[in-house]
Design an enzyme around this catalytic site. Structure first.
Site, PDB file in Angstrom:
ATOM      1  CE  LYS A 277       5.876   0.462  18.653  1.00 16.88           C
ATOM      2  NZ  LYS A 277       5.925   1.936  18.554  1.00 16.88           N
ATOM      3  CE  LYS A 289       0.893   6.467  15.063  1.00 21.29           C
ATOM      4  NZ  LYS A 289       1.733   7.466  15.756  1.00 21.29           N
ATOM      5  CG  ASP A 300       4.652   1.042  15.362  1.00 19.88           C
ATOM      6  OD1 ASP A 300       5.831   1.434  15.361  1.00 19.88           O
ATOM      7  OD2 ASP A 300       3.822   1.363  16.235  1.00 19.88           O
ATOM      8  CG  ASP A 359       0.185   7.496  18.780  1.00 21.84           C
ATOM      9  OD1 ASP A 359       0.424   6.325  18.399  1.00 21.84           O
ATOM     10  OD2 ASP A 359       0.361   8.501  18.066  1.00 21.84           O
ATOM     11  NE  ARG A 363       6.480   5.689  25.344  1.00 11.69           N
ATOM     12  CZ  ARG A 363       6.752   6.981  25.209  1.00 11.69           C
ATOM     13  NH1 ARG A 363       6.853   7.762  26.271  1.00 11.69           N
ATOM     14  NH2 ARG A 363       6.920   7.513  24.013  1.00 11.69           N
TER      15      ARG A 363
HETATM   16  N1  BES Z   1       5.009   4.084  16.219  1.00 11.70           N
HETATM   17  C1  BES Z   1       5.087   5.417  16.664  1.00 11.70           C
HETATM   18  C2  BES Z   1       6.444   6.064  16.347  1.00 11.70           C
HETATM   19  C3  BES Z   1       6.745   6.269  14.895  1.00 11.70           C
HETATM   20  C4  BES Z   1       6.463   7.462  14.268  1.00 11.70           C
HETATM   21  C5  BES Z   1       7.383   5.282  14.165  1.00 11.70           C
HETATM   22  C6  BES Z   1       6.762   7.644  12.947  1.00 11.70           C
HETATM   23  C7  BES Z   1       7.685   5.454  12.826  1.00 11.70           C
HETATM   24  C8  BES Z   1       7.374   6.644  12.210  1.00 11.70           C
HETATM   25  C9  BES Z   1       4.882   5.474  18.175  1.00 11.70           C
HETATM   26  O1  BES Z   1       4.068   4.497  18.722  1.00 11.70           O
HETATM   27  C10 BES Z   1       4.238   6.769  18.482  1.00 11.70           C
HETATM   28  O2  BES Z   1       3.121   6.958  18.079  1.00 11.70           O
HETATM   29  N2  BES Z   1       4.947   7.628  19.194  1.00 11.70           N
HETATM   30  C11 BES Z   1       4.453   8.892  19.573  1.00 11.70           C
HETATM   31  C12 BES Z   1       4.719   9.034  21.043  1.00 11.70           C
HETATM   32  C13 BES Z   1       4.051  10.209  21.679  1.00 11.70           C
HETATM   33  C14 BES Z   1       2.564  10.023  21.732  1.00 11.70           C
HETATM   34  C15 BES Z   1       4.619  10.367  23.075  1.00 11.70           C
HETATM   35  C16 BES Z   1       5.207   9.951  18.789  1.00 11.70           C
HETATM   36  O3  BES Z   1       6.409   9.806  18.580  1.00 11.70           O
HETATM   37  O4  BES Z   1       4.577  10.896  18.335  1.00 11.70           O
HETATM   38 ZN    ZN Z   2       3.946   2.736  17.657  1.00  8.59          ZN
HETATM   39 MN    MN Z   3       1.989   5.020  18.698  1.00  9.53          MN
END
Ligand code: BES
Ligand code: ZN
Ligand code: MN
Length: 509
Positions: A277, A289, A300, A359, A363
């Site tokens: 990723k 965010k 990321d 966000d 995936r």
């Molecule tokens: N990059 C983030 C996940 C992440 C969070 C990595 C904290 C490192 C530290 C990912 O793209 C994300 O935002 N995930 C969301 C998914 C949700 C919207 C289903 C999450 O985990 O809140």
């Molecule tokens: Zn992310």
């Molecule tokens: Mn995200």
């Protein structure tokens, strides 16, 4: 006596003008001692090493008296520094506890090296002598010396590009060891892995404006000098090939998405595909965010950095393995061209996806990257690495990364490698796919609450076909605020050592 001035990996890097500065400390391996301002000796539990005994005698038992006063008992993580020790002709003696010898493994020795490096960090002395002979019965002397050097060097690295005060000048380590040739050849392979870790750390620590998808592609192209085949697909090509999910995530940024492929063909075996990723900044998109953690989202792309670093590690040591890294790169930004929540995109796999939350972008880039790896390389196995979910952090924290797979053997192998290098894995369920149903498309990119790390993994599974596959969620592992283990604050390069260990132990006959 045996000393070699320039190690093969360092020489190779220098010849190609590749990030030589990252190779932090200098090591030589020798069976004889020389004069040094700092001396390091070991004690495993109550097993006092021959050199500690010898030096204690030389100091007329001043050392053992000091160790007694410090309550030192040779436990792991114990470290005692004696200044101007009597009879030693050195500025300092560092006595390091190893804990019970029978429990010691390579990863532990790396951590011991890291502790030594941390202890000496602010010391001016530049010549360090490390007595490793007769220290352990459990880990061979050559391995102990090599793994120790590895831990020292991993911890000495610091991303100091933007600091006016640079890291202290390098130290010269003399590793006193019984079979210096053997120790040095072991270390050369580890040094190649270090170079891979340092690349991943450089890329992860770099600020978002300087590390967009185009910059990342350029960094990947550097590996061509090592015999790696590197391909970069532009947004136009990505769109044309039908990779609508990868394309959509990059749509809101000025440079757009890239698909980067780095292939080290060191054998004619069926390839292993590593998929990363590569979100160079994750603002969340229109589901922006909130809160301070957004500043960590330059990291990321750590999954992409880890798989690229692994390819570099294999190429540098000319490993007889066939490994291809496929990296889905994009910056997830808010702009008038960004994808909107509610949009439906078409993946190259032919599955439509309703983007319920912008966000959940990782995936989306991985879906098309996994498809590409499968279609273009027919790999024997695919492993993806991604900072994918906050849910993973809530489930297992940042001292583990999470593994998802239906293949028990693959899980066992990767978990064992994780233990070898102290990048531990914990298995989470690959289940709850029913939570991804959409009324308008084949699936949504958002699970309906609860097991978010698992629903994200199930989303990826839909793009893996019949290919053997494991998903590593490294959210929380990619960046560290404080110095810990083998890394100072900044990008950790998490995954490079794990994947390198797994490839070398399972693929080299
Ligand atoms: N990059 C983030 C996940 C992440 C969070 C990595 C904290 C490192 C530290 C990912 O793209 C994300 O935002 N995930 C969301 C998914 C949700 C919207 C289903 C999450 O985990 O809140
Ligand atoms: Zn992310
Ligand atoms: Mn995200």
């Amino acid at each position: 006596m045996f000393i070699k001035k320039s190690l093969t990996v360092a020489a190779t890097l220098a010849a190609f003008g590749l990030s030589q500065s990252a190779l932090a400390e200098k090591f030589d391996f020798s069976s004889s001692a020389k004069k040094a301002d700092s001396v390091v000796v070991f004690q495993a539990g109550d097993e006092i090493s021959p050199d500690l005994k010898r030096l204690d005698k030389q100091s007329q038992s001043q050392i053992s008296a000091a160790l007694k006063a410090a309550d030192f008992s040779g436990k792991s993580k114990e470290i005692v520094e004696l200044l101007a020790p009597a009879g030693l002709n050195a500025q300092r003696l560092i006595v390091v506890g190893l804990g019970e010898d029978a429990k010691l493994n390579a990863g532990d020795v790396n951590l011991v090296g890291a502790n030594i490096s941390a202890k000496l960090k602010s010391v001016k002395a530049s010549d360090v002598q490390v007595f490793t002979q007769g220290v352990s019965d459990n880990v061979s002397n050559a391995s102990f010396a090599a793994q120790l050097a590895h831990g020292i060097n991993l911890r000495a690295y610091k991303f100091d590009k933007y600091l006016s005060k640079k890291r202290p000048s390098e130290k010269n380590y003399r590793m006193v060891v019984s079979q210096p040739n053997k120790a040095e050849s072991r270390y050369e392979k580890l040094e190649a892995i270090e170079a891979g870790v340092f690349l991943a750390r450089d890329l992860t620590s770099e600020v978002p404006t300087e590390m967009n998808p185009a910059h990342f592609a350029k960094a990947a192209k550097e590996l061509k000098k090592l015999g790696v085949d590197v391909k970069v697909l532009t947004p136009k090509q990505i769109k044309k090939m039908g990779m609508g999910a990868l394309h959509a995530v990059g749509r809101g940024s000025s440079e757009g998405s890239r698909l980067v492929v780095a292939h080290w063909k060191g054998s004619d075996d069926v390839p292993i595909a590593l998929v990363g990723k590569g979100i160079t900044f994750d603002s969340g998109g229109y589901n922006v965010k909130t809160g301070s953690s957004i500043a960590n989202m330059k990291s990321d792309m750590a999954g992409a950095a880890a798989v690229l670093g692994t390819v570099k590690a294999m190429a540098l040591q000319k490993a007889p393995v066939n490994v291809v890294a496929v990296m889905g790169m994009a910056a997830n930004m808010v702009s008038k061209t960004s994808v909107a929540p509610g949009d439906v995109v078409m993946t190259a796999e032919g599955k439509s996806v309703e983007i319920l939350n912008t966000d959940a972008e990782g995936r989306l880039v991985l879906a098309d990257s996994l498809w590409y790896a499968r279609k273009h390389y027919s790999p024997q196995v695919m492993i993806d690495v991604a900072t994918l979910t906050g849910s993973k952090i809530r489930a297992v924290g940042n001292r583990y990364s999470a593994i998802f797979s239906d293949d028990d053997t693959l899980v066992t192998q990767l978990t064992a490698s994780g233990k070898n290098v102290e990048e531990k894995l914990w298995r989470l369920p690959l289940a709850y796919g029913d939570m991804l149903k959409s009324p308008i498309a084949d699936m949504t990119n958002l699970g309906s609450g609860g097991p978010g790390a698992s629903t994200a993994a199930m989303f990826l599974k839909a793009f893996t076909g019949d290919t053997k596959w494991a998903h590593l969620d490294i959210a929380g592992n990619a960046l560290t605020k404080s110095d810990k283990g083998v890394a100072q604050s900044g990008g950790t390069g998490h995954g490079v050592r794990l994947l390198s260990d797994w490839i070398l132990t399972t693929q080299v006959k």
